[in-house]
Structure formats: C-alpha cells, structure tokens
Design an enzyme around this catalytic site. Structure first.
Site, PDB file in Angstrom:
ATOM      1  N   GLU A   1       0.830  -1.200   0.000  1.00 28.49           N
ATOM      2  CA  GLU A   1       0.000   0.000   0.000  1.00 28.49           C
ATOM      3  C   GLU A   1       0.869   1.256   0.000  1.00 28.49           C
ATOM      4  OE1 GLU A   1      -2.155  -0.839   3.562  1.00 28.49           O
ATOM      5  OE2 GLU A   1      -3.144  -2.568   2.647  1.00 28.49           O
TER       6      GLU A   1
ATOM      7  N   HIS B   1      -2.181  -0.743  16.072  1.00 28.92           N
ATOM      8  CA  HIS B   1      -0.986  -0.434  15.272  1.00 28.92           C
ATOM      9  C   HIS B   1       0.315  -0.730  16.018  1.00 28.92           C
ATOM     10  CE1 HIS B   1      -4.011   1.816  13.016  1.00 28.92           C
ATOM     11  NE2 HIS B   1      -3.165   1.888  12.007  1.00 28.92           N
TER      12      HIS B   1
ATOM     13  N   PHE C   1      -1.106  -5.340  10.699  1.00 31.58           N
ATOM     14  CA  PHE C   1      -1.960  -5.627   9.536  1.00 31.58           C
ATOM     15  C   PHE C   1      -1.733  -7.048   9.010  1.00 31.58           C
ATOM     16  CE2 PHE C   1      -1.535  -0.836   8.262  1.00 31.58           C
ATOM     17  CZ  PHE C   1      -2.156  -0.475   9.455  1.00 31.58           C
ATOM     18  N   ILE C   2      -0.730  -7.701   9.554  1.00 28.33           N
ATOM     19  CA  ILE C   2      -0.385  -9.042   9.084  1.00 28.33           C
ATOM     20  C   ILE C   2      -1.536 -10.026   9.319  1.00 28.33           C
ATOM     21  CG2 ILE C   2       0.658 -10.145  11.129  1.00 28.33           C
ATOM     22  CD1 ILE C   2       3.168 -10.571   9.374  1.00 28.33           C
TER      23      ILE C   2
ATOM     24  N   ALA D   1      -5.963  -4.319   0.545  1.00 29.48           N
ATOM     25  CA  ALA D   1      -6.484  -5.686   0.408  1.00 29.48           C
ATOM     26  C   ALA D   1      -5.366  -6.634   0.800  1.00 29.48           C
ATOM     27  CB  ALA D   1      -6.927  -5.921  -1.033  1.00 29.48           C
ATOM     28  N   GLU D   2      -5.035  -6.656   2.081  1.00 37.02           N
ATOM     29  CA  GLU D   2      -3.820  -7.354   2.515  1.00 37.02           C
ATOM     30  C   GLU D   2      -3.811  -8.833   2.158  1.00 37.02           C
ATOM     31  OE1 GLU D   2      -5.469  -5.172   4.343  1.00 37.02           O
ATOM     32  OE2 GLU D   2      -4.045  -3.643   4.993  1.00 37.02           O
TER      33      GLU D   2
ATOM     34  N   ALA E   1       3.002  -3.989  11.218  1.00 35.97           N
ATOM     35  CA  ALA E   1       2.966  -5.424  11.558  1.00 35.97           C
ATOM     36  C   ALA E   1       1.589  -5.893  12.016  1.00 35.97           C
ATOM     37  CB  ALA E   1       4.023  -5.734  12.613  1.00 35.97           C
TER      38      ALA E   1
END
Lengths: 327, 332
Positions: free
Chosen positions: B43, B138, B95-96, B68-69, B93
C-alpha cells in the site's frame, strides 16, 4: 472446434469420471485415508475450461481437486498414489485428496482453504504480466468461495492491472449442505463481475463445448492484455460434499439430483459426437475401455508403491534444512 | 559472508553511516537492479519511485495496491510460485493478521504440501510501530505467532547493516521470509558497508562480550540491553549481549555456548510474554543447557496486555534499562 478437440473433450470427461468412480471404490475398500471430494458431475465444466488453455498455461484449484489436474493433462498414477498416501504420489503423500497440485502440467495450487487459491491465481497473472511470457492462469473455485474476501480482493486487483486471469466458478448450488441461494445476495455469481468492471458470463457447466467456447474467449481476451473475466458454470455434484460424509438430514431433493443426472456431461458429449458422426458408438466404447485401462494401471501403480518413511515428514519444510528445526 | 556490522562483505565496500530506513531502500534498490524478477507489492508505495527512494526506472515493478492485505499477499505468493521474487510490504505489523491465510496457509506450506514441487521465494516486510501512541491496532510485535508456523523464516534486524543484509539475503532466499522491522529504529543511523552486504540467517551477533550473564535481546531491544550492560559493568557485572537477528532459524549454538560460560540467562523481548520468542529461547536453554545453568532463567518482556494509547500507560510496558538491571540483580 476440430473433431479431434471435441473427441479430446470427451476423453477428458470420461477420464475424470472413471478415475473418480475408482476412487470411490478404493475409499470403500479402505485403501484411501481421510475423505475425498469427488468431481463427478463437474467434468464438463472442468474439462471444457482446461482445454481452452495452452499447455504452458497455469491453473489453480480448490479442495475438489481431482478433476483439475486430470483435465489439465496429468498422468493418473501419481494422482492415485497421492490419494493413497504413497511416496510416489504427485505431492509425495503430503497433499492428499484436497491438494492434487501437479506442477508438471501447470497445476500450481489446489487450496484446501475455501478462497485461498484465488489470490494465488492472481499472482500467476502478475508473473505473466511482468515476465511477458504470454501465460494465462485459470482459477477454479466454488460458489461458496465467491463470498470470501479473497475473491473480491483478487477480482479488483486483476482488473486494475489487467492481469491475464480467468476466474472460473464451478457453481454446484451447495456449499457443503448450505444452498447457495440462501447465502448469496444475488442469484447469479457472474453478476459480481460488474462490481469490478470485467465481463461476467454464465454457462451451462454440463455442456463441455459451451464451457470451452466461453472460456476460450476469456482466455484470448486475457492473453491479449485485455484483463480478467469471471465465468460462472452452473453445475452439480452427484455425490455428497465429501465421500463418506454422513449427513443426518436431507438438504436437497432426490428429484433434484435425478434431474441433474438427466443432463450428464458424459452422456451429453457422447450423444452429440455420435449424432454428428464424429464418433461411432463402438469407438466411444473403445475410448471408455482405453481409459478404464489407464485407471486400472494407475490403481496398480498406487497399490504397489511404498508408503513414505515416517522421517519424510521432515522433508521439504524449507529448501535448505534450517539448523535447529528438527528435533 | 559477513555478519559483522561495519565489515565490508566484498572487501571493497566503503563503510557509510546511513539510517535503518535508508538501508531498507538500498536493499530494495540493489536487489531490484540486480534481478528483474524482484517486484514490490504494498500500500502507498507508488511514492517510493516518485520520492526518489527507488530509481524511477523500477516503476514498472512497483505495484501500489488497494487496501487488500490478504488479496495482495496471496497474489505475491502466486507470483512467487510462477517466477517472480516479490517483496510484499505489509506496512504495519498489526496488519499481518489480515493476510494470515496467504502467509500461514499458503506461503509457509506450499513447498511442503506439494512434496517439494514448488518453492515460494517471497519476502513480507512488517514494521512494528509500538512506542508511538498508536494504540492496540498499530502496535503489535507479532513475530512469535509466526515462529509457530513451520515453513516461514523470521527475521528481526536491529541495525542498519543487518536490515540491509537481511533484506537482501531474504530476497535471494527460496523460502518465504517475514522481516519484522522496528519502526523506532528507522531513523537511527549506523555503519553499513556499501555494495553486496548479506547477513546470514541463523547466525547470532554478539553485540557485547561478557562473562557473568548472557543477555539475549530481540530486535529493537538492543539499545536498552547495551545500556543496561554498560550500567552493570560499572557495578562489576559483565553482560554478554547477543542479538539472534533471525528467530527462525535460531542460532542455538551461540546462545548455548554463552550460557555454558556464564551459567545465567536473561532474555529481553518486546513481544508479549506468553509463548514469546523469550519463552522459546528459555525453553531451549532449559532443555539443552540445564546442567550449565546456575540460576533460573529470567524473561524481561512486554506483559500480556494490548497496547494502550496514553504514553503514561504505554511506555512503562516495554522492557527498559531498569527492568533489565533489576532482572540481572536477581541473579546475584
């Protein structure tokens, strides 16, 4: 469509059907561990779609994985051996029924996680674009996967970058026991293409030639750099979600099952070729016999193959062994 | 092969002081220039070339993705299966978790599940943004979860030289690697050799030699660990500070050899306490160095709470110099 191609369609449909019927017997005889998800009923959709590809093209599939590599041209012995958990299996006994990926014929993934393979196919499209190798990736998934985020994310990704991917939904009307109509906000999955600005086509999945034509058009479009398409093949599985699964209540009418069996993909293609004079009944029977022989040889190969050593469980975790990994 | 921070790998590399952040982009630039199969996916990354962090000629291989991970991480896996060597930037991290299927079910397992027919040469970058009042969505340090997923390699580089060397080695590796950066290090500088500097996996770096206590510090805790070692040296206690650099593979030998000499082990880990990297290292020491241990192993970790927003609550949670000094004193 040449006569040779139309006959090849028939051969592949029959090859899937006879392989699967044998799998059913091997499972009942206790020669296959676990459960199996059969492609019986889906043959026309799977074979018609794969024959629209070049040999160098790729496919990605799902847990109902037996028909995909067969349709793409895989040898049967390694597939049957894999189902029996043998060391000669195409995945050396590490994959099994839901994961019959055969890279030698471009089957690059068969995901047991519903929707898990769809982004992988999108990535094969990215490779084709960056490497400029002219490959197209055909992505099989079911009606259930079309509600996964991975489906929607992938269609958007492929559409924005015009990736050469054909998303092919085998809509067999049920996700395990849940009727698709109860869990889809739209009647036809193909209309979901509109949200991503790509073509969405519905095709009769029991008619291999119709599937071929629609897929061929999408494949050409993808190969020319015009981006992805979504195809929805209406099809049906004759058996249960997984063979051996005990389902305590009826979730579909016997009449519905019988109605679908009246439109059997094997019979439709056979009748069509015989009526067109492309194939005689005798030749069609011979083809059946030839393929029955192939399946028998595959079973024999699988049965006489050894089981893997227990220590093979530690192989192929990494490309090079990682220190401290094994204990 | 040189793991030594500041040692030129190719014998000709001059040593410059550059930031961890610059080192990340040097690694990307060099590897993308070296190998046309390397692509970037993530992103907000179109600005990499526009801001001059990467050469403009690489623009065609930078795919600035929608949010759109799972989709783009899985796309990276598919690309890795079919001839590319993608670097997927997961940004932060935490968002993993959105990409867990792509990383844990697909990337980690495909080589294995296909009986070695395929390899997945992919790098996932994840930056840990704790210590910045970003609250619990976050601020995670989730590498221990992925240490529990066989098939992945896990790196936690703590210096500019190592982040460059690890990223470059990860891009060349045929297995999936997740590189956990520490955001608080991004703008800290250190010596980095120019040119082809690679950091080997599974080789720990002894950051300070010592004889009384082995202090294994994970990732960004090197700073507090070295400061505590300095303080304790003034009090006559000699700490050996070890940075494992990669957690999978983990350099057992260096850690166990140090413990054999000191008989005392303290582990500093910014991840949460339960099943953390510290817990794993403690277990390894207990299993393989029990006879050499003269005191119980002590873990200095972030406690098992989500990260709160207010600095008044957040800052005291992370391992500090005082926490380490106190832990070591317990061993006296």
């Amino acid at each position: 469509m040449t006569d040779a191609l139309r006959i090849e369609m028939y051969r592949r449909i029959v090859r899937i059907r006879l392989f699967e019927e044998s799998v059913k017997k091997q499972l009942a005889a206790g020669r296959i561990p676990g459960s199996v998800h059969l492609s019986i009923g889906h043959e026309g959709a799977v074979a018609g779609a794969c024959l629209a590809l070049n040999d160098g093209d790729q496919i990605v599939g799902n847990h109902r994985s037996h028909g995909h590599p067969i349709a793409k041209g895989a040898q049967l012995g390694g597939l049957m051996a894999e189902l029996m958990g043998k060391r000669t299996g195409v995945c050396k006994g590490k994959g099994g029924s839901m994961h019959l990926a055969d890279h030698s014929v471009g089957v690059i993934g068969e995901s047991g996680i519903v929707g898990g393979g769809i982004p992988l196919a999108t990535g094969a499209g990215l490779s084709a674009r960056v490497l400029g190798n002219g490959c197209v990736c055909l992505c099989f998934f079911g009606d259930g996967a079309s509600s996964e985020g991975s489906f929607h994310e992938s269609l958007n990704l492929a559409a924005i970058w015009k990736l050469p991917v054909v998303y092919f939904c085998e809509n067999n009307l049920y996700g395990a026991t849940t009727p698709a109509r109860d869990v889809l906000a739209v009647e036809d999955i193909a209309v979901r293409a509109v949200g991503y600005g790509i073509p969405g086509e519905i095709v009769d999945g029991q008619d291999v030639e119709a599937v071929y034509r629609v897929t061929k058009e999408a494949v050409e479009r993808a190969r020319c750099g015009n981006g992805p398409s979504l195809i929805e093949a209406k099809t049906y599985r004759y058996g249960e979600h997984a063979e051996g699964l005990i389902i305590p209540v009826a979730y579909r009418d016997t009449a519905e099952v019988e109605r679908w069996k009246q439109r059997d993909p094997v019979e439709i293609q056979r009748r069509r070729l015989v009526e067109a004079g492309v194939l005689s009944d005798e030749r069609a029977d011979e083809i059946g016999d030839e393929i029955a022989g192939e399946v028998e040889r595959a079973v024999a190969f699988a049965l006489e193959s050894d089981l893997p050593d227990a220590s093979a469980a530690f192989d192929d975790v990494y490309g090079r062994p990682v220190a401290g990994e094994e204990r | 092969m040189s793991g030594e921070a500041g040692a030129p790998a190719d014998g000709s590399g001059e040593i410059r002081e550059i930031s961890y952040f610059q080192a990340i982009f040097e690694a990307h630039q060099e590897e993308m220039a070296r190998d046309e199969r390397v692509v970037l996916i993530g992103e907000d990354i179109s600005l990499y070339t526009r801001a001059g962090l990467l050469d403009g000629s690489l623009e065609g291989r930078v795919f600035s993705a929608p949010i759109a991970e799972n989709g783009f991480s899985g796309m990276g896996v598919g690309a890795a299966l079919t001839g590319l060597r993608p670097v997927v930037d997961l940004t932060i991290a935490s968002f993993i978790y959105l990409a867990m299927d792509a990383i844990v079910n697909q990337a980690a397992k495909i080589r294995y599940m296909t009986g070695g027919q395929a390899s997945v040469p992919i790098v996932f970058r994840a930056s840990m943004w704790h210590e910045g009042s970003n609250a619990a969505h976050h601020s995670d340090r989730p590498y221990p979860m992925l240490m529990n997923a066989p098939g992945l390699k896990i790196a936690v580089p703590a210096t500019p030289a190592d982040v460059k060397g690890i990223l470059k080695a990860a891009i060349r590796d045929d297995d999936p690697v997740v590189v956990f950066e520490d955001n608080s290090l991004w703008f800290k500088s250190g010596p980095v050799p120019a040119g082809d500097h690679l950091t080997p996996f599974g080789v720990a770096e002894v950051r300070r030699k010592g004889s009384d206590v082995t202090l294994v510090a994970i990732g960004g805790t090197q700073g507090v660990a070295l400061e505590a070692a300095e303080q304790l040296a003034g009090q006559g206690v000699s700490l050996e500070v070890i940075d494992p650099r990669t957690l999978v593979p983990l350099d057992h030998e260096t850690i166990l050899a140090s413990v054999a000499r000191t008989g005392r082990l303290v582990i500093v880990d910014p991840a949460n306490r339960t099943n953390g990297a510290a817990a794993e290292i403690a277990a390894i020491a207990a299993e393989y160095a029990f006879d050499q241990l003269r005191w119980p192993i002590v873990r200095v970790t972030t406690p098992d709470v989500p990260i709160p927003f207010s600095p008044a609550m957040e800052q005291p949670l992370y391992p500090s110099v005082a926490d380490i000094v106190e832990a070591v004193r317990k061993l006296q």
